[in-house]
Design an enzyme around this catalytic site. Structure first.
Site, PDB file in Angstrom:
ATOM      1  N   GLY A  16       0.686  -1.142  -0.137  1.00 11.58           N
ATOM      2  CA  GLY A  16      -0.116   0.193   0.216  1.00 11.58           C
ATOM      3  C   GLY A  16       0.534   1.251   0.158  1.00 11.58           C
ATOM      4  N   SER A  17       2.071   1.576  -0.609  1.00 11.36           N
ATOM      5  CA  SER A  17       2.973   2.664  -0.843  1.00 11.36           C
ATOM      6  C   SER A  17       2.171   3.575  -1.802  1.00 11.36           C
ATOM      7  CB  SER A  17       3.852   2.299  -0.892  1.00 11.36           C
ATOM      8  OG  SER A  17       4.524   2.287  -2.400  1.00 11.36           O
ATOM      9  N   ARG A  69     -15.516 -15.435 -10.833  1.00  8.07           N
ATOM     10  CA  ARG A  69     -14.414 -14.426 -10.521  1.00  8.07           C
ATOM     11  C   ARG A  69     -15.962 -13.194 -11.025  1.00  8.07           C
ATOM     12  NH1 ARG A  69      -9.828 -12.482 -11.846  1.00  8.07           N
ATOM     13  NH2 ARG A  69      -9.147 -13.947 -12.601  1.00  8.07           N
ATOM     14  N   ARG A  95      -5.648  -8.356  -9.075  1.00  3.27           N
ATOM     15  CA  ARG A  95      -6.678  -8.991  -9.583  1.00  3.27           C
ATOM     16  C   ARG A  95      -6.859  -8.400 -11.054  1.00  3.27           C
ATOM     17  NH1 ARG A  95      -9.523 -12.966  -7.254  1.00  3.27           N
ATOM     18  NH2 ARG A  95     -11.490 -12.655  -7.824  1.00  3.27           N
ATOM     19  N   HIS A 113       0.134   1.480 -12.635  1.00  2.24           N
ATOM     20  CA  HIS A 113       1.428  -0.116 -13.385  1.00  2.24           C
ATOM     21  C   HIS A 113       2.414   0.809 -13.832  1.00  2.24           C
ATOM     22  CE1 HIS A 113       1.464  -3.567 -15.548  1.00  2.24           C
ATOM     23  NE2 HIS A 113       2.058  -2.731 -16.757  1.00  2.24           N
ATOM     24  N   SER A 140       2.946   4.028 -15.678  1.00  2.00           N
ATOM     25  CA  SER A 140       1.751   4.765 -16.027  1.00  2.00           C
ATOM     26  C   SER A 140       0.172   4.634 -15.259  1.00  2.00           C
ATOM     27  CB  SER A 140       2.123   4.095 -17.709  1.00  2.00           C
ATOM     28  OG  SER A 140       3.052   3.918 -18.262  1.00  2.00           O
ATOM     29  N   THR A 145     -10.208   0.468 -18.604  1.00  2.00           N
ATOM     30  CA  THR A 145     -11.207  -0.465 -18.927  1.00  2.00           C
ATOM     31  C   THR A 145     -11.162  -1.841 -19.344  1.00  2.00           C
ATOM     32  OG1 THR A 145     -10.018  -0.925 -20.634  1.00  2.00           O
ATOM     33  CG2 THR A 145     -10.957   1.296 -21.235  1.00  2.00           C
ATOM     34  N   GLU A 147      -9.664  -4.421 -20.861  1.00  2.00           N
ATOM     35  CA  GLU A 147      -8.370  -4.706 -21.656  1.00  2.00           C
ATOM     36  C   GLU A 147      -7.437  -4.608 -20.514  1.00  2.00           C
ATOM     37  OE1 GLU A 147      -5.556  -4.291 -25.239  1.00  2.00           O
ATOM     38  OE2 GLU A 147      -8.263  -2.822 -24.865  1.00  2.00           O
ATOM     39  N   LEU A 148      -6.849  -6.041 -20.027  1.00  2.00           N
ATOM     40  CA  LEU A 148      -6.028  -6.018 -19.328  1.00  2.00           C
ATOM     41  C   LEU A 148      -4.853  -4.579 -19.349  1.00  2.00           C
ATOM     42  CD1 LEU A 148      -4.430  -6.859 -16.073  1.00  2.00           C
ATOM     43  CD2 LEU A 148      -3.041  -8.436 -18.055  1.00  2.00           C
TER      44      LEU A 148
HETATM   45  C1  GRF Z   1       3.477  -0.908  -7.555  1.00  2.00           C
HETATM   46  O1  GRF Z   1       4.488  -0.911  -8.879  1.00  2.00           O
HETATM   47  C2  GRF Z   1       2.175  -0.219  -8.347  1.00  2.00           C
HETATM   48  O2  GRF Z   1       2.282   0.056  -9.774  1.00  2.00           O
HETATM   49  C3  GRF Z   1       1.564  -1.753  -8.941  1.00  2.00           C
HETATM   50  O3  GRF Z   1       1.723  -2.550  -7.858  1.00  2.00           O
HETATM   51  C4  GRF Z   1       2.869  -1.959  -7.184  1.00  2.00           C
HETATM   52  C5  GRF Z   1       1.778  -1.672  -5.561  1.00  2.00           C
HETATM   53  O4  GRF Z   1       3.244  -1.351  -4.497  1.00  2.00           O
HETATM   54  N1  GRF Z   1       0.820  -1.567  -9.851  1.00  2.00           N
HETATM   55  P1  GRF Z   1       2.588  -1.039  -3.442  1.00  2.00           P
HETATM   56  O5  GRF Z   1       1.267  -2.019  -2.409  1.00  2.00           O
HETATM   57  O6  GRF Z   1       1.296   0.850  -3.647  1.00  2.00           O
HETATM   58  O7  GRF Z   1       3.364  -0.115  -2.189  1.00  2.00           O
END
Ligand code: GRF
Length: 223
Positions: A16-17, A69, A95, A113, A140, A145, A147-148
């Site tokens: 959760g950073s 799911r 997920r 991401h 990014s 959407t 699309e993953l």
């Molecule tokens: C981050 O690198 C984020 O870009 C990716 O998953 C990681 C999550 O890290 N989607 P955190 O849990 O926010 O520390």
């Protein structure tokens, strides 16, 4: 009279950073939002502990308690809607979401991401950038959407890949940039400046032909 702050729900599966970065930006008065909910598919996610410490309502749903799911995702989105959230931020939510379940949230859901999309959707992005011999890497933030990792990209942050860099170090160097990029994008949404129109991102009503780029001194800039 000032309008009500944007209500934000955040989903995270891990430490959760990025959620912490949003909470910190809000605490510094830099992010005019209200946190409606922090949710996870893992009851022991560090993100939930951070949210609790910040006084944010939390939700943990176990995917194993659902037949499939779609059933899990529909229940998850029902809880998020019930929280009153206007915007859903995926911050390390590990997920794949069902396309039909997420459809009502298209345009109101963003994801961070760790790659320069459209490169390296999915997992192991740092390793894949290194293996490809890329000169730069990045993160990014995009609209989600069906699309993953494929929705329209709003903004990116870039770093040069150094000689002899390894996957762990690259991830570690990128993370602080993620922590500035995500609150900056959520801030634009909170200010009502960003929209998704069809497959196009608009900023202040004008089509954004390419993602905004994060600049360490000047913030988000058009590319
Ligand atoms: C981050 O690198 C984020 O870009 C990716 O998953 C990681 C999550 O890290 N989607 P955190 O849990 O926010 O520390």
């Amino acid at each position: 009279m000032p309008s009500a702050p944007l209500k934000v729900a955040v989903l995270a599966s891990g430490r959760g950073s990025n959620l912490a970065a949003l909470i910190d930006a809000h605490g510094r008065g830099e992010l005019p939002v209200e946190f409606a909910l922090a949710g996870s598919d893992k009851a022991d996610a560090g993100a939930l502990r951070l949210a609790e410490a910040a006084g944010i309502a939390t939700l943990a749903l176990d995917p194993r308690s659902y037949p499939d799911r779609r059933a899990f995702d529909l229940d998850l989105f029902a809880h998020i809607a019930a929280s009153g959230a206007d915007l859903l931020v995926l911050a390390g939510f590990m997920r794949i979401l069902d396309g039909e379940a997420l459809a009502p949230w298209v345009g109101r859901m963003v994801n961070i991401h760790p790659s320069l999309l459209p490169k390296y959707r999915g997992l192991h992005t740092h390793r894949r950038a290194l293996e490809a011999g890329d000169a730069e890497h990045g993160a990014s933030v995009h609209y989600v959407t069906a699309e993953l990792d494929g929705g329209p990209v709003i903004a990116q942050a870039r770093i040069a890949i150094g000689a002899g860099e390894d996957e762990h170090r690259l991830a570690q160097r990128l993370l602080p940039l993620e922590h500035r990029l995500l609150p900056a994008v959520v801030g634009l949404i909170a200010d009502g400046r960003l929209q998704l129109e069809g497959h196009r991102v608009t900023l202040d009503g004008s089509h954004l032909p390419s993602p905004l780029q994060w600049d360490e001194t000047r913030g988000l800039l058009p590319s």
